[in-house]
Scaffold this motif. Structure first.
Motif, PDB file in Angstrom:
ATOM      1  N   GLY A 159       0.792  -1.418  -0.006  1.00 47.79           N
ATOM      2  CA  GLY A 159       0.315   0.097  -0.121  1.00 47.79           C
ATOM      3  C   GLY A 159       0.541   1.306   0.022  1.00 47.79           C
ATOM      4  O   GLY A 159       0.431   2.380   0.638  1.00 47.79           O
ATOM      5  N   MET A 160       2.029   1.205  -0.540  1.00 51.20           N
ATOM      6  CA  MET A 160       2.936   2.496  -0.500  1.00 51.20           C
ATOM      7  C   MET A 160       3.247   2.676  -2.018  1.00 51.20           C
ATOM      8  O   MET A 160       2.829   1.885  -2.940  1.00 51.20           O
ATOM      9  N   ASN A 161       3.832   3.832  -2.333  1.00 54.30           N
ATOM     10  CA  ASN A 161       4.458   4.246  -3.337  1.00 54.30           C
ATOM     11  C   ASN A 161       5.870   4.361  -3.296  1.00 54.30           C
ATOM     12  O   ASN A 161       6.411   4.211  -2.360  1.00 54.30           O
ATOM     13  N   LEU A 162       6.676   4.478  -4.498  1.00 56.96           N
ATOM     14  CA  LEU A 162       8.205   4.436  -4.036  1.00 56.96           C
ATOM     15  C   LEU A 162       8.707   5.443  -3.439  1.00 56.96           C
ATOM     16  O   LEU A 162       9.727   5.221  -3.021  1.00 56.96           O
ATOM     17  N   ALA A 163       8.041   6.422  -3.656  1.00 60.10           N
ATOM     18  CA  ALA A 163       8.809   7.765  -2.869  1.00 60.10           C
ATOM     19  C   ALA A 163       8.848   7.537  -1.640  1.00 60.10           C
ATOM     20  O   ALA A 163       9.456   7.881  -0.743  1.00 60.10           O
ATOM     21  N   ASP A 164       7.616   7.212  -1.064  1.00 58.48           N
ATOM     22  CA  ASP A 164       7.331   6.738   0.342  1.00 58.48           C
ATOM     23  C   ASP A 164       8.286   5.779   0.828  1.00 58.48           C
ATOM     24  O   ASP A 164       8.811   5.909   2.087  1.00 58.48           O
ATOM     25  N   TYR A 165       8.506   4.674   0.012  1.00 60.16           N
ATOM     26  CA  TYR A 165       9.262   3.818   0.518  1.00 60.16           C
ATOM     27  C   TYR A 165      10.954   4.010   0.724  1.00 60.16           C
ATOM     28  O   TYR A 165      11.669   3.911   1.692  1.00 60.16           O
TER      29      TYR A 165
END
Length: 361
Positions: free
Chosen positions: A267-273
């Motif tokens: 449930g995340m996007n790459l930027a948040d990860y």
């Protein structure tokens, strides 16, 4: 003591298998799409692998000098490991003489209802919930603060507008909750009682000795991996390459797709990860481009050494890869494809050859 094994693999191993998996999926998708538009007598054309480039100079790879890291574990490091075990295993004491408060763990049964009907995923029995953990929607955990064992409550709540389920997003619901038990979380103390609760040992001294042995074994494994990685890097530095940029781009895109898909599952996007590691998305992509080119160089080197030394992949090599991944060869092949498994097995074999011929200080 309970053993927790962390599988540590070479970056190249993961890259090889992940790339093999993505290519296999792409080929299957391509064949499925093509099959819809061809006659029974036609067959989809096979996709040719991109030429990775060439090794223009195969430098010294036997007898490279590397230094093995120290495997000694200090008293401070042992104490820190034991403290982390204590922190991860607090003691829970059942409370019967007071109401629940933030930080307590309540064991509950609950049923969530929308318009008087129970909704999917909103029912559980014997669920342990730490109050204040933020595991449930706003108002649920706060609504249980002050409750006592045996209490039955009805919580009138509203799901957030951005909730992942469209049927529940922004909807008013009622949770009927029964409090079965209240437990207070207390910091664990290193004593014989803790040792007996958490392990097969009886005394603190036995527990410490086993923890030290585990740490020393980890250090030995880390030192072995470091020797292999350094020896491989020396062999890379001693060689020269003419790398095909198209192969690098393919490797980069494959890995970018892999990471993007992986974080989406959580449930995340790459930027948040990548932000969790102190990086921006652009910085991560630059690192990924660099590692993709390194991976291609490594693959070229592996293939060149295997050819020169006559190192061929055998069943024992495939079995080694399977053991590293905690599975069997047939499962690896069905997941990643036979070519990717053999490439990884070849990589293990060649790196082992470089390691065995290195001069280790």
């Amino acid at each position: 003591m309970k053993k927790y094994v962390k599988l540590v693999l070479y970056g190249l191993t993961a890259l090889t298998l992940a790339t093999g998996c993505s290519r296999k999926e792409e080929a299957q998708e391509s064949q499925t799409t093509a099959a819809e538009s061809v006659t029974e007598t036609e067959s989809p054309a096979e996709t040719e692998a991109v030429n990775k480039g060439t090794v223009t100079k195969l430098g010294e790879y036997k007898g490279v000098q590397v230094t093995r890291m120290s495997t000694e574990v200090s008293d401070e490091e042992l104490d820190a490991r034991i403290q982390s075990i204590l922190d991860a295993n607090p003691e829970y004491i059942e409370i019967t003489d007071r109401a629940a408060k933030l930080g307590d763990v309540v064991n509950i049964d609950y049923v969530g209802m929308k318009d008087g009907e129970a909704f999917a995923g909103g029912t559980a029995q014997g669920y342990d919930l730490e109050l204040g953990s933020g595991s449930f929607i706003d108002g649920f955990e706060d609504g249980l603060v002050g409750a006592k064992t045996g209490d039955e409550l009805s919580l009138n709540l509203t799901f957030p507008e951005a909730y992942h389920s469209e049927e529940l997003a922004g909807q008013d619901v009622v949770f009927d909750v029964t409090v079965n038990r209240i437990e207070e979380k207390r910091e664990a103390v290193l004593d014989d009682n803790f040792v007996q609760r958490m392990s097969d040992f009886s005394t603190v001294d036995e527990f410490k000795a086993d923890t030290l042995a585990d740490m020393e074994a980890e250090r030995e494994s880390q030192a072995d991996q470091q020797v292999e990685a350094d020896a491989l890097q020396k062999a890379l530095d001693n060689s020269e390459f003419d790398v095909n940029q198209e192969a690098v781009d393919e490797q980069y895109n494959s890995q970018l797709n892999y990471y993007t898909s992986m974080v989406q599952m959580y449930g995340m996007n790459l930027a948040d990860y990548v932000a969790m590691f102190g990086m921006t998305e652009d910085q991560f992509k630059e690192e990924l481009k660099s590692s993709s080119e390194t991976a291609i160089r490594q693959q070229l080197l592996i293939e060149a050494i295997a050819k020169k030394e006559g190192l061929t992949v055998e069943d024992a090599d495939r079995d080694l890869v399977a053991r590293q991944y905690g599975t069997d060869v047939e499962n690896l092949k069905s997941t990643y494809g036979e070519e990717a498994v053999d490439q990884t097995a070849q990589m293990y074999k060649v790196i082992g050859f470089i390691r065995d011929n290195a001069v280790v200080k």
